[in-house]
Design a protein around this motif. Structure first.
Motif, PDB file in Angstrom:
ATOM      1  N   ARG A 195       2.994  -0.119   5.650  1.00 12.57           N
ATOM      2  CA  ARG A 195       3.175  -0.863   6.858  1.00 12.57           C
ATOM      3  C   ARG A 195       1.756  -0.800   7.962  1.00 12.57           C
ATOM      4  NH1 ARG A 195       9.306   0.426   8.527  1.00 12.57           N
ATOM      5  NH2 ARG A 195      10.250  -0.405   6.551  1.00 12.57           N
ATOM      6  N   MET A 196       0.787   0.212   7.719  1.00 11.78           N
ATOM      7  CA  MET A 196      -0.054   0.291   8.432  1.00 11.78           C
ATOM      8  C   MET A 196      -1.052  -1.048   8.608  1.00 11.78           C
ATOM      9  SD  MET A 196      -3.122   3.382   8.478  1.00 11.78           S
ATOM     10  CE  MET A 196      -1.775   4.358   9.105  1.00 11.78           C
ATOM     11  N   ARG A 197      -1.498  -1.414   9.614  1.00  7.65           N
ATOM     12  CA  ARG A 197      -2.114  -2.678   9.951  1.00  7.65           C
ATOM     13  C   ARG A 197      -3.559  -2.202   9.868  1.00  7.65           C
ATOM     14  NH1 ARG A 197       1.081  -5.117  14.646  1.00  7.65           N
ATOM     15  NH2 ARG A 197      -0.778  -4.938  15.473  1.00  7.65           N
ATOM     16  N   ILE A 198      -4.286  -2.142   8.672  1.00  5.39           N
ATOM     17  CA  ILE A 198      -5.797  -1.779   8.984  1.00  5.39           C
ATOM     18  C   ILE A 198      -6.370  -3.025   7.964  1.00  5.39           C
ATOM     19  CG2 ILE A 198      -5.420   0.696   9.179  1.00  5.39           C
ATOM     20  CD1 ILE A 198      -5.814   0.932   6.364  1.00  5.39           C
ATOM     21  N   LEU A 199      -5.867  -4.162   7.502  1.00  4.03           N
ATOM     22  CA  LEU A 199      -6.432  -5.079   6.761  1.00  4.03           C
ATOM     23  C   LEU A 199      -6.730  -6.294   7.714  1.00  4.03           C
ATOM     24  CD1 LEU A 199      -3.933  -4.716   3.663  1.00  4.03           C
ATOM     25  CD2 LEU A 199      -6.405  -4.161   3.971  1.00  4.03           C
ATOM     26  N   ALA A 200      -7.541  -6.978   7.384  1.00  5.91           N
ATOM     27  CA  ALA A 200      -7.942  -7.752   8.528  1.00  5.91           C
ATOM     28  C   ALA A 200      -7.282  -9.283   8.419  1.00  5.91           C
ATOM     29  CB  ALA A 200      -9.499  -8.631   7.954  1.00  5.91           C
ATOM     30  N   ASP A 201      -7.151  -9.897   9.516  1.00  6.84           N
ATOM     31  CA  ASP A 201      -6.136 -10.960   9.735  1.00  6.84           C
ATOM     32  C   ASP A 201      -7.267 -12.299   9.533  1.00  6.84           C
ATOM     33  OD1 ASP A 201      -7.398 -11.023  12.356  1.00  6.84           O
ATOM     34  OD2 ASP A 201      -5.683 -10.797  13.537  1.00  6.84           O
ATOM     35  N   GLU A 202      -7.092 -13.323  10.066  1.00  8.85           N
ATOM     36  CA  GLU A 202      -7.904 -14.679  10.136  1.00  8.85           C
ATOM     37  C   GLU A 202      -9.090 -14.541  10.955  1.00  8.85           C
ATOM     38  OE1 GLU A 202      -4.442 -14.893  10.978  1.00  8.85           O
ATOM     39  OE2 GLU A 202      -3.887 -14.989   8.708  1.00  8.85           O
ATOM     40  N   GLU A 203      -8.890 -13.739  11.885  1.00 11.61           N
ATOM     41  CA  GLU A 203      -9.952 -13.492  12.987  1.00 11.61           C
ATOM     42  C   GLU A 203     -11.012 -12.306  12.749  1.00 11.61           C
ATOM     43  OE1 GLU A 203      -8.400 -13.498  16.807  1.00 11.61           O
ATOM     44  OE2 GLU A 203      -7.429 -15.465  16.407  1.00 11.61           O
ATOM     45  N   GLY A 204     -10.596 -11.615  11.476  1.00 10.70           N
ATOM     46  CA  GLY A 204     -11.355 -10.445  11.122  1.00 10.70           C
ATOM     47  C   GLY A 204     -10.827  -9.167  11.747  1.00 10.70           C
ATOM     48  N   LYS A 205      -9.807  -9.140  12.724  1.00 13.27           N
ATOM     49  CA  LYS A 205      -9.383  -7.871  13.184  1.00 13.27           C
ATOM     50  C   LYS A 205      -8.175  -7.091  12.265  1.00 13.27           C
ATOM     51  CE  LYS A 205      -9.746 -10.024  17.731  1.00 13.27           C
ATOM     52  NZ  LYS A 205      -9.416 -10.413  18.802  1.00 13.27           N
ATOM     53  N   MET A 206      -8.307  -6.031  12.380  1.00  9.38           N
ATOM     54  CA  MET A 206      -7.526  -5.196  11.570  1.00  9.38           C
ATOM     55  C   MET A 206      -5.974  -5.359  12.304  1.00  9.38           C
ATOM     56  SD  MET A 206      -9.310  -1.400  10.565  1.00  9.38           S
ATOM     57  CE  MET A 206      -9.586  -0.931  12.244  1.00  9.38           C
ATOM     58  N   ASN A 207      -5.278  -6.180  11.659  1.00 16.83           N
ATOM     59  CA  ASN A 207      -3.971  -6.416  12.229  1.00 16.83           C
ATOM     60  C   ASN A 207      -2.974  -6.795  11.300  1.00 16.83           C
ATOM     61  OD1 ASN A 207      -2.433  -7.067  14.366  1.00 16.83           O
ATOM     62  ND2 ASN A 207      -2.803  -9.137  14.407  1.00 16.83           N
ATOM     63  N   ARG A 208      -3.291  -6.437   9.740  1.00 19.94           N
ATOM     64  CA  ARG A 208      -2.276  -6.889   8.780  1.00 19.94           C
ATOM     65  C   ARG A 208      -2.295  -5.699   7.740  1.00 19.94           C
ATOM     66  NH1 ARG A 208      -3.606 -12.355   6.055  1.00 19.94           N
ATOM     67  NH2 ARG A 208      -1.246 -12.289   5.546  1.00 19.94           N
ATOM     68  N   SER A 209      -0.930  -5.552   7.407  1.00 17.81           N
ATOM     69  CA  SER A 209      -0.621  -4.530   6.525  1.00 17.81           C
ATOM     70  C   SER A 209      -0.670  -5.105   4.928  1.00 17.81           C
ATOM     71  CB  SER A 209       0.817  -4.060   6.781  1.00 17.81           C
ATOM     72  OG  SER A 209       1.859  -4.832   6.365  1.00 17.81           O
ATOM     73  N   LEU A 210      -0.304  -3.919   4.160  1.00 23.31           N
ATOM     74  CA  LEU A 210      -0.412  -4.467   2.652  1.00 23.31           C
ATOM     75  C   LEU A 210       0.874  -5.429   2.470  1.00 23.31           C
ATOM     76  CD1 LEU A 210      -1.137  -1.400   0.078  1.00 23.31           C
ATOM     77  CD2 LEU A 210      -2.526  -3.570   0.657  1.00 23.31           C
ATOM     78  N   ILE A 211       1.886  -5.173   3.175  1.00 23.93           N
ATOM     79  CA  ILE A 211       3.088  -6.100   3.063  1.00 23.93           C
ATOM     80  C   ILE A 211       2.698  -7.283   3.396  1.00 23.93           C
ATOM     81  CG2 ILE A 211       5.440  -6.393   4.059  1.00 23.93           C
ATOM     82  CD1 ILE A 211       5.743  -3.384   4.334  1.00 23.93           C
ATOM     83  N   ASP A 212       2.100  -7.589   4.420  1.00 21.43           N
ATOM     84  CA  ASP A 212       1.582  -8.921   4.923  1.00 21.43           C
ATOM     85  C   ASP A 212       0.541  -9.727   3.915  1.00 21.43           C
ATOM     86  OD1 ASP A 212       2.940  -8.226   7.511  1.00 21.43           O
ATOM     87  OD2 ASP A 212       1.083  -7.266   8.299  1.00 21.43           O
ATOM     88  N   THR A 213      -0.468  -8.859   3.551  1.00 20.95           N
ATOM     89  CA  THR A 213      -1.417  -9.560   2.758  1.00 20.95           C
ATOM     90  C   THR A 213      -1.248  -9.536   1.205  1.00 20.95           C
ATOM     91  OG1 THR A 213      -2.557  -7.482   2.201  1.00 20.95           O
ATOM     92  CG2 THR A 213      -3.171  -8.627   4.420  1.00 20.95           C
ATOM     93  N   GLY A 214      -0.168  -8.954   0.776  1.00 18.30           N
ATOM     94  CA  GLY A 214       0.035  -9.129  -0.721  1.00 18.30           C
ATOM     95  C   GLY A 214      -1.052  -8.020  -1.501  1.00 18.30           C
ATOM     96  N   GLY A 215      -1.549  -7.350  -0.640  1.00 15.90           N
ATOM     97  CA  GLY A 215      -2.996  -6.487  -1.271  1.00 15.90           C
ATOM     98  C   GLY A 215      -2.451  -5.658  -2.301  1.00 15.90           C
ATOM     99  N   GLU A 216      -3.213  -4.788  -2.986  1.00 17.48           N
ATOM    100  CA  GLU A 216      -2.811  -3.674  -3.901  1.00 17.48           C
ATOM    101  C   GLU A 216      -3.014  -2.269  -3.584  1.00 17.48           C
ATOM    102  OE1 GLU A 216      -4.214  -5.725  -8.064  1.00 17.48           O
ATOM    103  OE2 GLU A 216      -5.680  -5.820  -6.749  1.00 17.48           O
ATOM    104  N   MET A 217      -2.470  -1.597  -4.238  1.00 19.43           N
ATOM    105  CA  MET A 217      -2.512  -0.071  -3.918  1.00 19.43           C
ATOM    106  C   MET A 217      -2.724   0.830  -5.196  1.00 19.43           C
ATOM    107  SD  MET A 217      -0.011   2.602  -2.018  1.00 19.43           S
ATOM    108  CE  MET A 217       0.199   1.624  -0.577  1.00 19.43           C
ATOM    109  N   ILE A 218      -3.465   1.895  -5.031  1.00 17.38           N
ATOM    110  CA  ILE A 218      -3.665   2.942  -6.095  1.00 17.38           C
ATOM    111  C   ILE A 218      -3.357   4.187  -5.176  1.00 17.38           C
ATOM    112  CG2 ILE A 218      -5.143   4.176  -7.634  1.00 17.38           C
ATOM    113  CD1 ILE A 218      -6.534   1.890  -8.355  1.00 17.38           C
TER     114      ILE A 218
END
Length: 150
Positions: free
Chosen positions: A51-74
């Motif tokens: 849930r940590m919001r360290i991924l960039a939103d549309e404005e380039g700010k750290m405001n999105r989580s892996l849940i929000d972005t669908g990003g991957e994890m190892i």
């Protein structure tokens, strides 16, 4: 339980020159289990990481989580995160949990992260000599300790 969370453009784990896991944009998590860690530590930490919001939103700010972005994890098990460097120049690993405790907690952390994210995650090979490659994005690297919940 400690986690080093790195925002990456890509990351991979190899063992004996064989690719084990590979991701694109998302998080590489190094996980160290300490003697005395339990289910409460891993539940709290897996939720925090996902849930940590360290991924960039549309404005380039750290405001999105892996849940929000669908990003991957190892997630890679790394007992050396529990090193003590208090005395001398050789680290002590006495705080690290023994494999019979740390491996099940590592596996449970991975399962909880998969449930939280709703998809499979990449893993290292517990106890193996791994080669971890990454391109850190930012760079963004955050250390989280379940015993010091700041």
């Amino acid at each position: 339980m400690k986690a080093v969370v790195q925002r990456v453009i890509q990351a991979s784990v190899s063992v004996n020159n064989s690719l084990i896991s590979e991701i694109g944009e998302g998080l590489l998590v190094l996980l160290g289990v300490q003697e005395g860690d339990g289910i409460e530590d891993l539940e709290w930490l897996s939720q925090k990481v996902c849930r940590m919001r360290i991924l960039a939103d549309e404005e380039g700010k750290m405001n999105r989580s892996l849940i929000d972005t669908g990003g991957e994890m190892i997630v890679v098990s790394q007992f050396t995160l529990q090193a003590s460097t208090k005395k001398g120049n050789r680290p002590s690993f006495l705080r690290a949990a023994v494999p019979s405790l740390s491996e099940p907690l590592y596996e449970q952390f991975c399962r909880l992260a998969e449930i939280e994210l709703g998809r499979p995650i990449g893993r290292g090979v517990f106890g193996a000599d791994m080669k971890v490659s990454l391109i850190n994005d930012g760079p963004v690297t955050i250390v989280i300790d379940s015993r010091n919940r700041e």
